[in-house]
Scaffold this motif. Structure first.
Motif, short mmCIF file in Angstrom:
data_model
loop_
_atom_site.label_atom_id
_atom_site.label_comp_id
_atom_site.label_asym_id
_atom_site.label_seq_id
_atom_site.Cartn_x
_atom_site.Cartn_y
_atom_site.Cartn_z
N ILE A 1 0.86 -1.19 0.00
CA ILE A 1 0.00 0.00 0.00
C ILE A 1 0.89 1.24 0.00
CG2 ILE A 1 -1.68 1.36 1.32
CD1 ILE A 1 -3.04 -1.17 0.61
N ILE A 2 0.62 2.15 -0.91
CA ILE A 2 1.31 3.45 -0.89
C ILE A 2 0.40 4.40 -0.13
CG2 ILE A 2 2.33 5.28 -2.29
CD1 ILE A 2 2.32 3.04 -4.60
N PHE A 3 0.84 4.80 1.06
CA PHE A 3 -0.04 5.58 1.94
C PHE A 3 -0.32 6.96 1.37
CE2 PHE A 3 1.42 3.01 5.83
CZ PHE A 3 0.22 2.32 5.89
N PRO A 4 -1.49 7.51 1.72
CA PRO A 4 -1.77 8.90 1.35
C PRO A 4 -0.82 9.83 2.10
CG PRO A 4 -3.74 7.78 2.21
CD PRO A 4 -2.58 6.89 2.48
N ARG A 5 -0.50 10.94 1.49
CA ARG A 5 0.41 11.89 2.15
C ARG A 5 -0.25 12.52 3.39
NH1 ARG A 5 1.07 12.34 -3.30
NH2 ARG A 5 3.07 12.88 -4.22
N GLU A 6 -1.55 12.35 3.52
CA GLU A 6 -2.28 13.03 4.60
C GLU A 6 -2.20 12.30 5.93
OE1 GLU A 6 -3.57 12.35 1.54
OE2 GLU A 6 -3.43 14.38 0.72
N LEU A 7 -1.52 11.15 5.99
CA LEU A 7 -1.38 10.44 7.27
C LEU A 7 -0.23 11.02 8.09
CD1 LEU A 7 -1.80 6.66 6.31
CD2 LEU A 7 -3.39 8.06 7.63
N SER A 8 -0.38 11.03 9.42
CA SER A 8 0.70 11.50 10.28
C SER A 8 1.66 10.33 10.55
CB SER A 8 0.14 12.02 11.61
OG SER A 8 -0.36 10.92 12.35
#
Ligand code: SF4
Length: 408
Positions: A140-147
């Motif tokens: 999974i390529i995480f969204p940039r919006e995760l901390s």
């Protein structure tokens, strides 16, 4: 600390080679128009055998992005492209997908090939990760919006491999959940066609009819010398790299499939050095000035650590125009009669002070003056013209792959 992959963009063979030489473990590319950089100089299906060969010679990996959300018409064209890739028998190490239909198509043509889920899909929780795992997704390529905290929590579950963006442009919206390009110019972000209206300058001014009363709507206009009210800063994570690596992610990705060879080489070299330093001795990790200088040499907007630290300082209203303080002038291609042959990208003069970005990872940038330059027949020239090969006399030990740039 865990073994970690440095993943670079590549929009051409030259850039792919530079990414490998400067330290990327893998590259991701577009093939055809079915990826989120439809207007980049993407590869063709018939380029894949040569590209896979190049990667193999370097001991590296190639991922192919097919992450648009196609309509029915585009879907059948995608199927033709997959058939053509399968026919060439040069299968990439993974496909990056975001649409469930494309996932099924990949499984049909390439049942053995890994599937990575694009950031575009927006996977924010462990149920979503499990769902995609059950569909056969390996990473999974995480969204940039995760901390960072959220990323650590999700990685600790070890459901699938994970990847995060560590450097490059960011959307002011949640990736792909933006229809501004479609609204303003009929160019759709989920088809890789966004014309990036968030990067335009805008001005808010009272219109003649509306300025009389408070609380009226103002017109928003684009014009010279006005504000970048929607334009996100660029991501740069050198300062928090140990924390990102410690979060347990498997792959660190650099954004920019339409970026130049100079950009890719500079950013890959910098992060290669930073990651190696971090892995060698995490407690002694320190961001070196030369890394920051190198990242300032390439075109960028003001930097931010984005959502990783929850700062949300993403907009720089008055200074978000992209800028750089260096311009590439050439790449050393080979040696002829003991002299470096330079592929000139932007013209420069003999005796101009240049800076070398060395391909060798242990070397820092250094200054150089090419006292004499000639054409390939040995005739002295004063100006090296763009898009030509020249020979140069110089005392330093240039190597094939080294880049020469002019600091502005
Ligand atoms: S307009 Fe800007 S924020 Fe919206 S998708 Fe395009 S690049 Fe991203």
């Amino acid at each position: 600390m865990n073994k970690i992959q440095l993943l670079s963009p590549a929009g051409s063979f030259d850039i792919a080679e530079a990414a490998f030489q400067y330290g990327a473990d893998a590259i991701y590319v577009g093939v055809g128009q079915y990826n989120l950089r439809a207007h980049s100089p993407n590869f063709l299906p018939q380029d894949l055998p040569e590209l896979m060969n190049l990667a193999k010679n370097h001991g590296k990996l190639v991922y192919v992005a097919v992450n648009i959300m196609p309509d029915q018409n585009q879907f059948s064209k995608m199927e033709q492209m997959f058939a053509s890739i399968a026919e060439n028998k040069a299968i990439p190490d993974a496909f990056i997908i975001s649409d469930p239909g494309v996932l099924l198509l990949c499984k049909k043509y390439f049942p053995e090939t890994a599937l990575h889920l694009s950031t575009q899909t927006g996977t924010f929780n462990d149920y979503a990760i499990r769902f995609w795992k059950n569909q056969g997704v390996k990473r999974i390529i995480f969204p940039r919006e995760l901390s960072l905290k959220q990323i650590s929590e999700l990685c600790s579950l070890k459901i699938v491999e994970t990847e995060v963006f560590i450097h490059g442009a960011m959307c002011m919206s949640i990736s792909g959940r933006c229809l501004m390009g479609a609204y303003i110019a009929q160019r759709h972000p989920n088809l890789g066609d966004c014309n990036q209206p968030c990067r335009f300058k805008y001005r808010i001014s009272p219109s003649e009819t509306n300025c009389k009363k408070n609380g009226e709507w103002f017109d928003v206009e684009e014009c010279e010398n006005e504000s970048y009210i929607l334009n996100s800063r660029d991501l740069c994570t050198l300062d928090i790299l140990p924390e990102i690596i410690n979060s347990g992610v498997n792959s660190l990705k650099i954004e920019g499939r339409n970026k130049s060879i100079h950009y890719v080489a500079s950013v890959v070299k910098t992060y290669r050095a930073a990651i190696d330093s971090c892995l060698k001795n995490p407690s002694q990790y320190k961001v070196l000035q030369e890394w920051k200088t190198c990242l300032d040499r390439v075109e960028h907007r003001p930097y931010t650590t984005g959502f990783f630290c929850g700062e949300l300082l993403l907009q720089e209203v008055f200074t978000s125009k992209a800028s750089s303080n260096a311009r590439i002038v050439g790449v050393v291609k080979a040696f002829l009669d003991g002299l470096p042959v330079i592929d000139v990208k932007n013209s420069f003069s003999a005796n101009e002070m240049l800076e070398v970005l060395p391909v060798q990872s242990s070397l820092s940038s250094y200054k150089i003056e090419l006292s004499q330059i000639t054409d390939l027949n040995g005739n002295t020239i004063n100006i090296a013209p763009s898009n030509r090969l020249i020979k140069a006399c110089c005392k330093s030990n240039l190597r094939p792959g080294d880049m020469l740039r002019k600091v502005i």
